[in-house]
Write a protein that holds these residues in place. Structure first.
Motif, PDB file in Angstrom:
ATOM      1  N   ILE A  25      -7.821 -72.859  35.818  1.00 32.43           N
ATOM      2  CA  ILE A  25      -8.952 -71.957  36.021  1.00 32.43           C
ATOM      3  C   ILE A  25      -9.413 -71.994  37.470  1.00 32.43           C
ATOM      4  CG2 ILE A  25     -11.324 -71.424  35.322  1.00 32.43           C
ATOM      5  CD1 ILE A  25     -10.724 -72.880  32.672  1.00 32.43           C
ATOM      6  N   GLU A  26      -9.414 -70.836  38.123  1.00 30.30           N
ATOM      7  CA  GLU A  26      -9.948 -70.757  39.482  1.00 30.30           C
ATOM      8  C   GLU A  26     -11.469 -70.707  39.421  1.00 30.30           C
ATOM      9  OE1 GLU A  26      -6.335 -68.822  42.045  1.00 30.30           O
ATOM     10  OE2 GLU A  26      -7.997 -67.503  41.512  1.00 30.30           O
ATOM     11  N   SER A  27     -12.106 -71.550  40.211  1.00 32.54           N
ATOM     12  CA  SER A  27     -13.557 -71.682  40.130  1.00 32.54           C
ATOM     13  C   SER A  27     -14.199 -71.519  41.501  1.00 32.54           C
ATOM     14  CB  SER A  27     -13.916 -73.056  39.564  1.00 32.54           C
ATOM     15  OG  SER A  27     -13.625 -74.059  40.518  1.00 32.54           O
ATOM     16  N   GLU A  28     -15.522 -71.560  41.485  1.00 36.53           N
ATOM     17  CA  GLU A  28     -16.256 -71.673  42.728  1.00 36.53           C
ATOM     18  C   GLU A  28     -16.012 -73.068  43.286  1.00 36.53           C
ATOM     19  OE1 GLU A  28     -20.275 -70.831  41.740  1.00 36.53           O
ATOM     20  OE2 GLU A  28     -19.905 -68.723  41.236  1.00 36.53           O
ATOM     21  N   ALA A  29     -16.624 -73.392  44.416  1.00 39.66           N
ATOM     22  CA  ALA A  29     -16.366 -74.666  45.075  1.00 39.66           C
ATOM     23  C   ALA A  29     -16.578 -75.838  44.121  1.00 39.66           C
ATOM     24  CB  ALA A  29     -17.275 -74.817  46.289  1.00 39.66           C
ATOM     25  N   LEU A  30     -15.578 -76.705  44.051  1.00 35.32           N
ATOM     26  CA  LEU A  30     -15.677 -77.906  43.235  1.00 35.32           C
ATOM     27  C   LEU A  30     -16.459 -78.962  44.003  1.00 35.32           C
ATOM     28  CD1 LEU A  30     -11.987 -78.025  41.948  1.00 35.32           C
ATOM     29  CD2 LEU A  30     -14.006 -77.436  40.602  1.00 35.32           C
ATOM     30  N   GLU A  31     -17.623 -79.314  43.504  1.00 29.45           N
ATOM     31  CA  GLU A  31     -18.444 -80.295  44.206  1.00 29.45           C
ATOM     32  C   GLU A  31     -19.376 -81.039  43.265  1.00 29.45           C
ATOM     33  OE1 GLU A  31     -20.346 -77.923  47.128  1.00 29.45           O
ATOM     34  OE2 GLU A  31     -21.461 -76.703  45.689  1.00 29.45           O
ATOM     35  N   GLY A  32     -19.158 -80.882  41.967  1.00 32.10           N
ATOM     36  CA  GLY A  32     -20.012 -81.561  40.994  1.00 32.10           C
ATOM     37  C   GLY A  32     -21.235 -80.728  40.668  1.00 32.10           C
ATOM     38  N   THR A  33     -21.797 -80.956  39.495  1.00 28.89           N
ATOM     39  CA  THR A  33     -22.955 -80.202  39.057  1.00 28.89           C
ATOM     40  C   THR A  33     -23.988 -81.122  38.438  1.00 28.89           C
ATOM     41  OG1 THR A  33     -23.741 -78.542  37.482  1.00 28.89           O
ATOM     42  CG2 THR A  33     -21.733 -79.690  36.899  1.00 28.89           C
TER      43      THR A  33
END
Length: 202
Positions: free
Chosen positions: A125-133
């Motif tokens: 899955i292509e996502s927005e920036a991976l940086e934790g939520t």
């Protein structure tokens, strides 16, 4: 610069294994992804992940309105065959895929059986920036106490995914990529839940 089919692809595969073993971990593959700058159909990181896990022995399905172009690129480089969402071994959700299409495919995709749990779909899955939520937490094997989810996910998507993983060892594995050359994984054994006092991201 050209992708080294041994060094770069194997490096990405090793990072994927690490991310599967440590859910929520965000791996940086920018150095290898930079060599895939000729790819216009999807994120370079996505293309490298695809090359590391697809071959002529597996099938795939592409969602979204760019599916034809991405499908041709994947077939040219991996020799994997395209299949329906309900039959594919790998399902690719490019950036911009409508959530309803994604949810429909997730409900339809195979999750394996108790006798053959490996006969399930793996999602890329292509996502927005991976940086934790701050909204979602992960727990389960490979995680000490809990970890932040690598990306914000809607309540509908988490619910559809959890429906697929409710009867262990069946389930689906999720691989996330972003446009900055990072990857992360949420395997079927990982529980996803909302943190206290946090609203679901839609």
């Amino acid at each position: 610069m050209q992708i080294d089919s041994v060094h770069d692809i194997q490096k990405v595969y090793r990072e994927l294994l690490q991310c599967m073993a440590r859910p929520g971990r965000i791996a940086d593959i920018r150095e290898s992804a930079a060599k895939a700058d000729f790819v216009r159909e999807c994120h370079p990181a996505t293309f490298l992940v695809i090359q590391s896990v697809l071959d002529a022995e597996v099938t795939f399905h592409v969602l979204g309105d760019r599916s034809d172009a991405i499908r041709r690129k994947i077939a040219d480089y991996t020799f994997a065959a395209h299949a329906s969402a309900g039959e594919a071994d790998y399902i690719i959700a490019p950036a911009g895929t409508f959530e309803q299409e994604l949810l429909d495919a997730m409900r339809a995709c195979k999750a394996g059986t108790l006798e053959n749990p490996h006969q399930s779909a793996t999602w890329i899955i292509e996502s927005e920036a991976l940086e934790g939520t701050a909204e979602l937490k992960l727990s389960g094997p490979g995680i000490r106490d809990e970890a932040d989810a690598p990306i914000a996910l809607s309540e509908g998507l988490v619910s559809a995914r959890n429906m697929k993983t409710q009867e262990f060892p069946t389930g689906i594995d999720l691989i996330f990529t972003d446009g900055d050359g990072r990857i992360s994984c949420i395997p079927r054994t990982t529980a996803i839940s909302a943190k206290e006092e946090s609203a679901w991201v839609m």
